[in-house]
Design a protein around this motif. Sequence first.
Motif, PDB file in Angstrom:
ATOM      1  N   ILE A  10       0.803  -1.468  -0.465  1.00  0.00           N
ATOM      2  CA  ILE A  10       0.128   0.090  -0.006  1.00  0.00           C
ATOM      3  C   ILE A  10       0.734   1.087  -0.346  1.00  0.00           C
ATOM      4  CG2 ILE A  10      -1.941   1.335   1.548  1.00  0.00           C
ATOM      5  CD1 ILE A  10      -2.848  -1.115   2.390  1.00  0.00           C
ATOM      6  N   LEU A  11       1.081   1.982  -1.008  1.00  0.00           N
ATOM      7  CA  LEU A  11       1.782   2.834  -0.973  1.00  0.00           C
ATOM      8  C   LEU A  11       0.925   4.672  -0.025  1.00  0.00           C
ATOM      9  CD1 LEU A  11       4.408   4.930  -2.558  1.00  0.00           C
ATOM     10  CD2 LEU A  11       2.493   5.173  -4.321  1.00  0.00           C
ATOM     11  N   LEU A  70       0.622  -3.951  -5.952  1.00  0.00           N
ATOM     12  CA  LEU A  70      -0.168  -3.111  -5.463  1.00  0.00           C
ATOM     13  C   LEU A  70      -1.865  -2.836  -4.841  1.00  0.00           C
ATOM     14  CD1 LEU A  70       0.858   0.457  -4.316  1.00  0.00           C
ATOM     15  CD2 LEU A  70       0.639   1.135  -7.017  1.00  0.00           C
ATOM     16  N   LEU A  71      -1.809  -2.765  -4.177  1.00  0.00           N
ATOM     17  CA  LEU A  71      -3.190  -3.308  -2.990  1.00  0.00           C
ATOM     18  C   LEU A  71      -3.948  -1.742  -3.088  1.00  0.00           C
ATOM     19  CD1 LEU A  71      -2.500  -5.433  -0.184  1.00  0.00           C
ATOM     20  CD2 LEU A  71      -3.011  -6.030  -2.407  1.00  0.00           C
ATOM     21  N   GLY A  72      -3.562  -0.904  -3.360  1.00  0.00           N
ATOM     22  CA  GLY A  72      -4.060   0.294  -3.098  1.00  0.00           C
ATOM     23  C   GLY A  72      -3.125   1.862  -2.777  1.00  0.00           C
ATOM     24  N   PRO A 112      -5.261  16.680   0.139  1.00  0.00           N
ATOM     25  CA  PRO A 112      -5.269  14.684  -0.086  1.00  0.00           C
ATOM     26  C   PRO A 112      -6.636  14.247  -1.052  1.00  0.00           C
ATOM     27  CG  PRO A 112      -6.709  15.076   2.000  1.00  0.00           C
ATOM     28  CD  PRO A 112      -6.059  16.591   1.507  1.00  0.00           C
ATOM     29  N   LYS A 113      -7.751  14.979  -1.520  1.00  0.00           N
ATOM     30  CA  LYS A 113      -8.490  15.294  -3.134  1.00  0.00           C
ATOM     31  C   LYS A 113      -8.007  14.603  -4.230  1.00  0.00           C
ATOM     32  CE  LYS A 113     -13.039  14.515  -4.270  1.00  0.00           C
ATOM     33  NZ  LYS A 113     -14.307  15.933  -3.886  1.00  0.00           N
ATOM     34  N   LEU A 114      -7.060  16.357  -3.933  1.00  0.00           N
ATOM     35  CA  LEU A 114      -6.560  16.714  -5.447  1.00  0.00           C
ATOM     36  C   LEU A 114      -5.055  15.856  -5.689  1.00  0.00           C
ATOM     37  CD1 LEU A 114      -6.064  18.099  -8.033  1.00  0.00           C
ATOM     38  CD2 LEU A 114      -4.593  19.592  -6.905  1.00  0.00           C
ATOM     39  N   ARG A 115      -4.453  15.335  -4.865  1.00  0.00           N
ATOM     40  CA  ARG A 115      -3.324  14.048  -4.713  1.00  0.00           C
ATOM     41  C   ARG A 115      -4.476  12.712  -4.861  1.00  0.00           C
ATOM     42  NH1 ARG A 115       1.207  16.089  -2.485  1.00  0.00           N
ATOM     43  NH2 ARG A 115       0.730  18.303  -1.637  1.00  0.00           N
ATOM     44  N   SER A 116      -5.444  12.636  -4.228  1.00  0.00           N
ATOM     45  CA  SER A 116      -5.576  11.382  -4.833  1.00  0.00           C
ATOM     46  C   SER A 116      -5.804  10.983  -6.170  1.00  0.00           C
ATOM     47  CB  SER A 116      -6.810  11.220  -4.628  1.00  0.00           C
ATOM     48  OG  SER A 116      -7.353  10.028  -3.898  1.00  0.00           O
ATOM     49  N   THR A 133      -7.343   4.266  -4.443  1.00  0.00           N
ATOM     50  CA  THR A 133      -6.861   5.197  -4.106  1.00  0.00           C
ATOM     51  C   THR A 133      -7.983   5.536  -2.820  1.00  0.00           C
ATOM     52  OG1 THR A 133      -7.705   7.801  -5.281  1.00  0.00           O
ATOM     53  CG2 THR A 133      -5.794   5.805  -5.650  1.00  0.00           C
ATOM     54  N   PHE A 134      -6.884   6.169  -1.665  1.00  0.00           N
ATOM     55  CA  PHE A 134      -8.022   6.964  -0.472  1.00  0.00           C
ATOM     56  C   PHE A 134      -7.329   8.415  -0.506  1.00  0.00           C
ATOM     57  CE2 PHE A 134      -7.922   2.441  -0.340  1.00  0.00           C
ATOM     58  CZ  PHE A 134      -9.643   1.803  -0.780  1.00  0.00           C
ATOM     59  N   ALA A 135      -8.264   9.434  -0.525  1.00  0.00           N
ATOM     60  CA  ALA A 135      -7.886  10.361   0.163  1.00  0.00           C
ATOM     61  C   ALA A 135      -7.925   9.912   1.804  1.00  0.00           C
ATOM     62  CB  ALA A 135      -8.330  11.956  -0.062  1.00  0.00           C
TER      63      ALA A 135
END
Length: 68
Positions: free
Chosen positions: A5-6, A31-33, A41-45, A61-63
Amino acid sequence: MHKIILDTDIGTDVDDALALAVLLGSNRVDLLGITTVYGDPKLRSQIAMHLCELAGATVQTFAGESQP
């Protein structure tokens, strides 16, 4: 195969985008997630999802939190 998980602040510098590219290109990694943190974090996601799409991969992906 390594399950990963990254956790990333992708979008600030190129280092996390490069790390994601290496993981997506590896046949030794599952790569699980992806979790994104810091700032927006939403933009980064969205950035992480876009890079995954460019690589032809679908990764959840999770913010996360915007501050430590």
